[in-house]
Design an enzyme around this catalytic site. Structure first.
Site, PDB file in Angstrom:
ATOM      1  N   CYS A   1       0.970  -1.168  -0.040  1.00 51.38           N
ATOM      2  CA  CYS A   1       0.077  -0.164  -0.035  1.00 51.38           C
ATOM      3  C   CYS A   1       0.910   1.175  -0.026  1.00 51.38           C
ATOM      4  O   CYS A   1       2.159   1.328   0.013  1.00 51.38           O
ATOM      5  CB  CYS A   1      -0.805   0.075   1.236  1.00 51.38           C
ATOM      6  SG  CYS A   1      -1.748  -1.457   1.377  1.00 51.38           S
TER       7      CYS A   1
ATOM      8  N   GLU B   1       3.979  -6.452   4.286  1.00 48.21           N
ATOM      9  CA  GLU B   1       3.478  -7.883   4.529  1.00 48.21           C
ATOM     10  C   GLU B   1       4.432  -8.305   5.688  1.00 48.21           C
ATOM     11  O   GLU B   1       5.889  -8.194   5.755  1.00 48.21           O
ATOM     12  CB  GLU B   1       3.772  -8.827   3.393  1.00 48.21           C
ATOM     13  CG  GLU B   1       3.086  -8.339   1.908  1.00 48.21           C
ATOM     14  CD  GLU B   1       1.813  -8.484   2.113  1.00 48.21           C
ATOM     15  OE1 GLU B   1       1.156  -9.157   3.046  1.00 48.21           O
ATOM     16  OE2 GLU B   1       1.053  -8.014   1.384  1.00 48.21           O
TER      17      GLU B   1
ATOM     18  N   SER C   1      10.909 -12.161  -6.388  1.00 54.48           N
ATOM     19  CA  SER C   1      11.932 -11.798  -7.073  1.00 54.48           C
ATOM     20  C   SER C   1      13.426 -12.435  -6.685  1.00 54.48           C
ATOM     21  O   SER C   1      13.488 -12.658  -5.280  1.00 54.48           O
ATOM     22  CB  SER C   1      12.164 -10.348  -6.958  1.00 54.48           C
ATOM     23  OG  SER C   1      13.451  -9.859  -7.450  1.00 54.48           O
ATOM     24  N   GLY C   2      14.542 -12.442  -7.338  1.00 54.97           N
ATOM     25  CA  GLY C   2      15.562 -12.927  -6.778  1.00 54.97           C
ATOM     26  C   GLY C   2      16.509 -11.567  -6.391  1.00 54.97           C
ATOM     27  O   GLY C   2      17.844 -11.837  -6.245  1.00 54.97           O
TER      28      GLY C   2
END
Length: 609
Positions: free
Chosen positions: A2, A77, A375-376
């Site tokens: 957000c 998160e 993602s890496g």
């Protein structure tokens, strides 16, 4: 994921300032396209734009405590929110939703500011406690999620992005000499936000604001501790951590995918995600970026020995992913509207040229299918993957390693600047000062050899400076299209563990990222296990360079104000070149000129040298 914003003022009645609060909040509609909310009291106003990921109907914000005394706006998160919720229930807390935001709010009610120490994840959030008239701004350990603040005479403005703060009439759009120095040197000075008067909340930090002013508290930082595991145990523990991290970061109530480049880092995440999802009969979805004609016309260079696409397809086939290539044309990359979108997203002309535009277009295409992507990113910083980690000359250089590795390119930076600007900024001195400051912060371990000490310094600089440049880019480009990108390699448990592993363990097979390679080799095709490190791709099409040259020529003809910072004679000489002969540094400087002009057009900043 957000966008958050807010205004604390201990003298002004903010209930009369709703238009300003709305304006701050609405600058971040891209970060939160699903919902919008504000909470306003006499001395505190909070705004939120929501991208719904967990508990779609129940995670509305701003969110208040059951008694209404505490309110939170939260971005990010908390991957361990289910365990925390169970613990808080045992302590007597009751929950009305299944959202991680409510868990963080109740965590604050239980532990106060120490809630940050209980969280595993990526986050930036603000808590207003009306009982004490106190604001807390809290940022995750690695700085994955951005958070900025701007002290005022009677309080503070804050936001996920500078644009939210700049929308408030109290914030001035001024960039001073130090701000320009930060623009033109990739050193990522702690707290420096480029805009005068504005600062970043440091990763792993809590900023407290009350009537007595602003105070900082560091709740997490990298420390030096003895590593006692042998090679086999270290490899095994890295794998155990990665299995747990990937499983946690796949949790979502919306479609998710992985970003796949065909390199070791993204391939490892794709493979582990595929294994985890297969346990429930699901198929992992993957996306890769490619350029029109790149595979057929690829020319190896010092950074990229091989094209990505063959390795991407090997991994997709090996893992059994539902894969899609996003193929971009030179025209799409050079589109001024795309450049404007990337500069608007970053709030600053600090881009990486076509690698920004391609990332933005990649994320925009992915967003049509998924809302969350793994993602890496950051594996090179954690495991020591960059070529310059292994270059003896770079190791000895008395500057930031990434600058030493591209010294010729960075020296060209001063050539493109106006001579007066060069004199005022004195970029070499600025870099030298920032480098000395950064070295002073490196933790030490008794008994380390000089070599191990130096490699610890290089690792620390990457994990506290360089990685933040890339994390910010990833966040801005993804959130500009409402895509949440998660970075498993930034889990603080993995970062702490690998940071303290001796360098001999990090390249025990004579290769870069030995620990990661051996920890995940069983899940990967041999082609990727054997592949040499290759950075994020950049287009080689000469049509792109020619388009840049034409656009800069138009800038010069129009007399763009941004060109006052640039070296006119150098530009005219570069514009006279045959487009087919434009080298990488010249192309980068064309990008810089176009980014600056776009930035001036968007923000109309006041430059104070």
């Amino acid at each position: 994921m957000c966008g958050i914003s807010g205004w604390i003022d201990f003298q002004r009645d903010l209930t009369r300032e709703q238009p300003a609060i709305d304006a701050m909040c609405d600058t971040m509609s891209c970060r939160g396209p699903d919902a919008r909310g504000t909470w306003v009291a006499p001395h505190a106003a909070l705004g939120h734009r929501r991208l719904a990921i967990i508990d779609l109907p129940g995670g509305t914000q701003p969110m208040t405590s059951p008694d209404g005394d505490v309110v939170i706006v939260y971005s990010g998160e908390a991957y361990n929110f289910t365990e925390l919720r169970d613990e808080l229930r045992r302590r007597g807390h009751r929950f009305a939703t299944d959202s991680d935001t409510e868990v963080v709010l109740h965590g604050y009610l239980e532990w106060g500011a120490k809630v940050a120490e209980h969280l595993n994840g990526m986050f930036a959030f603000a808590v207003w406690d009306s009982r004490t008239e106190q604001l807390l701004l809290i940022r995750d350990r690695m700085g994955i999620k951005p958070l900025y603040y701007y002290p005022t005479e009677q309080g503070v403005l804050f936001g996920s992005e500078p644009k939210a703060i700049l929308a408030n009439p109290l914030a001035e759009k001024v960039v001073d000499a130090d701000g320009l120095r930060e623009l033109f040197t990739p050193v990522k000075t702690p707290r420096q936000a480029v805009w005068a008067g504005m600062s970043e909340v440091e990763p792993g930090t809590i900023l407290t604001v009350d009537r007595n002013g602003l105070r900082e508290h560091t709740y997490w930082q990298l420390d030096a501790v003895e590593h006692t595991d042998d090679q086999q145990a270290t490899v095994q523990h890295v794998r155990e951590l990665l299995d747990d991290i990937v499983a946690r970061q796949l949790i979502s109530d919306v479609p998710r995918c992985v970003l796949l480049s065909g390199g070791l880092d993204s391939s490892a995440i794709t493979a582990l995600a595929g294994l985890e999802l297969s346990r429930s009969g699901e198929q992992v979805r993957s996306f890769a970026v490619d350029f029109l004609g790149q595979a057929e016309n690829f020319v190896p260079d010092d950074l990229r020995a091989t094209p990505d696409t063959p390795y991407v397809h090997d991994v997709a086939q090996h893992v059994g992913s539902k894969h899609q290539d996003i193929v971009l044309s030179p025209d799409a990359l050079a589109d001024p509207a795309v450049r404007r979108a990337t500069v608007q997203a970053r709030d600053l002309p600090m881009g990486l040229g076509d690698m920004d535009q391609s990332l933005y277009l990649l994320f925009k295409a992915i967003r049509e299918h998924s809302t969350v992507a793994l993602s890496g990113e950051s594996a090179d910083e954690v495991f020591g993957g960059y070529q310059w980690f292994h270059d003896p000359e770079v190791r000895k250089a008395d500057t930031f390693p990434w600058l030493a590795a591209v010294r010729a390119h960075r020296d060209g930076e001063s050539q493109v600047l106006d001579p007066h600007v060069q004199d005022v900024l004195s970029l070499e001195s600025y870099v030298a000062d920032r480098y000395r400051e950064s070295l002073a912060a490196v933790p030490t371990l008794d008994g380390e050899s000089a070599f191990e000490r130096r490699m610890r310094e290089i690792s620390y600089l990457h994990l506290t400076r360089f990685v933040r440049i890339l994390l910010d880019r990833k966040d801005r480009m993804s959130m500009a299209v409402g895509l949440e990108v998660r970075v498993p390699f930034c889990d603080h448990r993995l970062v702490e563990y690998v940071f303290n592993a001796p360098w001999a363990l990090k390249n025990f097979d004579g290769r870069e990222k030995s620990l990661l390679r051996h920890a995940t080799a069983d899940a990967l095709p041999k082609s990727v296990v054997d592949r040499v490190k290759s950075p994020y791709p950049s287009t080689q099409d000469p049509k792109y360079a020619a388009a840049l040259q034409a656009q800069v020529s138009d800038l010069v003809a129009a007399g763009s104000e941004a060109l006052s910072l640039m070296n006119g004679p150098w530009l005219r000489e570069a514009l006279a070149k045959d487009p087919a002969t434009i080298d990488t540094p010249t192309r980068f400087h064309f990008e810089r000129a176009l980014d600056l002009a776009t930035w001036f057009d968007i923000h109309n900043p006041t430059i104070k040298l």
